[in-house]
Write a protein that holds these residues in place. Sequence first.
Motif, PDB file in Angstrom:
ATOM      1  N   ASP A   1      55.453 153.427  13.071  1.00 51.30           N
ATOM      2  CA  ASP A   1      55.471 152.189  12.282  1.00 51.30           C
ATOM      3  C   ASP A   1      55.731 150.972  13.161  1.00 51.30           C
ATOM      4  O   ASP A   1      55.186 149.883  12.907  1.00 51.30           O
ATOM      5  N   LEU A   2      56.543 151.131  14.186  1.00 50.13           N
ATOM      6  CA  LEU A   2      56.773 150.022  15.109  1.00 50.13           C
ATOM      7  C   LEU A   2      55.519 149.732  15.925  1.00 50.13           C
ATOM      8  O   LEU A   2      55.155 148.570  16.148  1.00 50.13           O
ATOM      9  N   ALA A   3      54.860 150.781  16.383  1.00 52.38           N
ATOM     10  CA  ALA A   3      53.650 150.598  17.198  1.00 52.38           C
ATOM     11  C   ALA A   3      52.515 149.949  16.410  1.00 52.38           C
ATOM     12  O   ALA A   3      51.747 149.144  16.956  1.00 52.38           O
ATOM     13  N   SER A   4      52.433 150.257  15.128  1.00 52.88           N
ATOM     14  CA  SER A   4      51.350 149.709  14.296  1.00 52.88           C
ATOM     15  C   SER A   4      51.686 148.348  13.706  1.00 52.88           C
ATOM     16  O   SER A   4      50.805 147.674  13.164  1.00 52.88           O
ATOM     17  N   GLY A   5      52.948 147.951  13.785  1.00 52.87           N
ATOM     18  CA  GLY A   5      53.378 146.700  13.170  1.00 52.87           C
ATOM     19  C   GLY A   5      53.796 146.836  11.720  1.00 52.87           C
ATOM     20  O   GLY A   5      54.164 145.847  11.071  1.00 52.87           O
ATOM     21  N   THR A   6      53.746 148.060  11.178  1.00 49.70           N
ATOM     22  CA  THR A   6      54.109 148.278   9.783  1.00 49.70           C
ATOM     23  C   THR A   6      55.562 147.897   9.516  1.00 49.70           C
ATOM     24  O   THR A   6      55.874 147.238   8.507  1.00 49.70           O
ATOM     25  N   TRP A   7      56.460 148.325  10.403  1.00 49.36           N
ATOM     26  CA  TRP A   7      57.873 148.004  10.200  1.00 49.36           C
ATOM     27  C   TRP A   7      58.076 146.486  10.218  1.00 49.36           C
ATOM     28  O   TRP A   7      58.782 145.932   9.373  1.00 49.36           O
ATOM     29  N   GLN A   8      57.463 145.800  11.153  1.00 48.45           N
ATOM     30  CA  GLN A   8      57.635 144.356  11.288  1.00 48.45           C
ATOM     31  C   GLN A   8      57.134 143.628  10.042  1.00 48.45           C
ATOM     32  O   GLN A   8      57.761 142.652   9.591  1.00 48.45           O
ATOM     33  N   ARG A   9      56.022 144.074   9.480  1.00 49.18           N
ATOM     34  CA  ARG A   9      55.515 143.435   8.259  1.00 49.18           C
ATOM     35  C   ARG A   9      56.429 143.716   7.074  1.00 49.18           C
ATOM     36  O   ARG A   9      56.678 142.840   6.245  1.00 49.18           O
ATOM     37  N   ARG A  10      56.929 144.929   7.001  1.00 45.98           N
ATOM     38  CA  ARG A  10      57.784 145.310   5.874  1.00 45.98           C
ATOM     39  C   ARG A  10      59.112 144.562   5.903  1.00 45.98           C
ATOM     40  O   ARG A  10      59.695 144.252   4.858  1.00 45.98           O
ATOM     41  N   HIS A  11      59.612 144.278   7.116  1.00 45.68           N
ATOM     42  CA  HIS A  11      60.942 143.678   7.259  1.00 45.68           C
ATOM     43  C   HIS A  11      60.897 142.328   7.968  1.00 45.68           C
ATOM     44  O   HIS A  11      61.816 141.975   8.706  1.00 45.68           O
ATOM     45  N   ALA A  12      59.855 141.567   7.691  1.00 51.01           N
ATOM     46  CA  ALA A  12      59.712 140.255   8.330  1.00 51.01           C
ATOM     47  C   ALA A  12      60.897 139.351   8.024  1.00 51.01           C
ATOM     48  O   ALA A  12      61.303 138.529   8.862  1.00 51.01           O
ATOM     49  N   ASP A  13      61.496 139.501   6.845  1.00 49.52           N
ATOM     50  CA  ASP A  13      62.638 138.654   6.479  1.00 49.52           C
ATOM     51  C   ASP A  13      63.838 138.910   7.384  1.00 49.52           C
ATOM     52  O   ASP A  13      64.619 137.996   7.673  1.00 49.52           O
ATOM     53  N   LEU A  14      64.006 140.143   7.858  1.00 50.59           N
ATOM     54  CA  LEU A  14      65.148 140.457   8.720  1.00 50.59           C
ATOM     55  C   LEU A  14      65.036 139.797  10.087  1.00 50.59           C
ATOM     56  O   LEU A  14      66.046 139.460  10.711  1.00 50.59           O
ATOM     57  N   LEU A  15      63.837 139.613  10.552  1.00 46.91           N
ATOM     58  CA  LEU A  15      63.621 139.145  11.921  1.00 46.91           C
ATOM     59  C   LEU A  15      64.048 137.695  12.127  1.00 46.91           C
ATOM     60  O   LEU A  15      64.147 137.237  13.266  1.00 46.91           O
ATOM     61  N   THR A  16      64.306 136.971  11.041  1.00 52.05           N
ATOM     62  CA  THR A  16      64.763 135.584  11.165  1.00 52.05           C
ATOM     63  C   THR A  16      66.244 135.428  10.837  1.00 52.05           C
ATOM     64  O   THR A  16      66.777 134.315  10.896  1.00 52.05           O
TER      65      THR A  16
END
Length: 264
Positions: A223-238
Amino acid sequence: MEHAAGHGTPATYDLIGSGYRRIRRPDPRLHALIGAALSGARTVVNVGAGAGSYEPEHAEVTAVDPSRVMLGQHPGARKLVSRAEALPFRDGAFDAAMAVMTVHHWRDPHRGLRELRRVARRQAVFTWDPAHLPRLWLLDEYLPEIRDLELARFTPLPEVAEALGAHTVLPFRIPHDFTDGFQIAYWRRPECFLDPVLRAASSTFPRLPPAVVESAISRLGADLASGTWQRRHADLLTREDMDYGYRLILAGERPQGQEAGAAR
């Protein structure tokens, strides 16, 4: 959920504890919160002391832990192998007692908490509220086995507060760069869970069958390699920090000159 400095199951920590001190580096913000709660205490007993994280610098600290491996990493001179439920000290022997992410390891948490009240005039207990939402994404999305384990072994926060006769419950929001490497530390750094060395410093991963952990971590990696995790948890990254239900519970005497903190 897990486990900054405290210990109560010697078999577990005898297995995972040898490199504990390198990864579980005390976070200065949590250290400051606990230090303020213990200010003015000249003698402190640290129950479930492990490697000695979060102990006050200017107090005489007695470290208690059932694991010899963990106590072997403790830098102090006063160390004792013992369990929380039967502390070998007289009533009121210490100005303060501290317990950091350890109550969930005790065989009888209520008895251990009574012992803290018996041997010290002030208590500071850092723990996790199992009823709090949201939970760490890892538990619901990848390893519900850890979620179930944690929910089963953590004493509900109201019970801990009642057993201590608490006067204050303080929230601690987990910073995104939290330095103490227990599992909540990596809420915004999911790639850290791919590192088996970091996982080995947790008391939960070793409790699960290796195949279960490996399957979940493989899915996370994909999921990290595909970007799935990043899309699912975009709110956390800020976000700079998150409230995941970690609380410092204070009971007994208050530090001199200190106003009451957040109410229960």
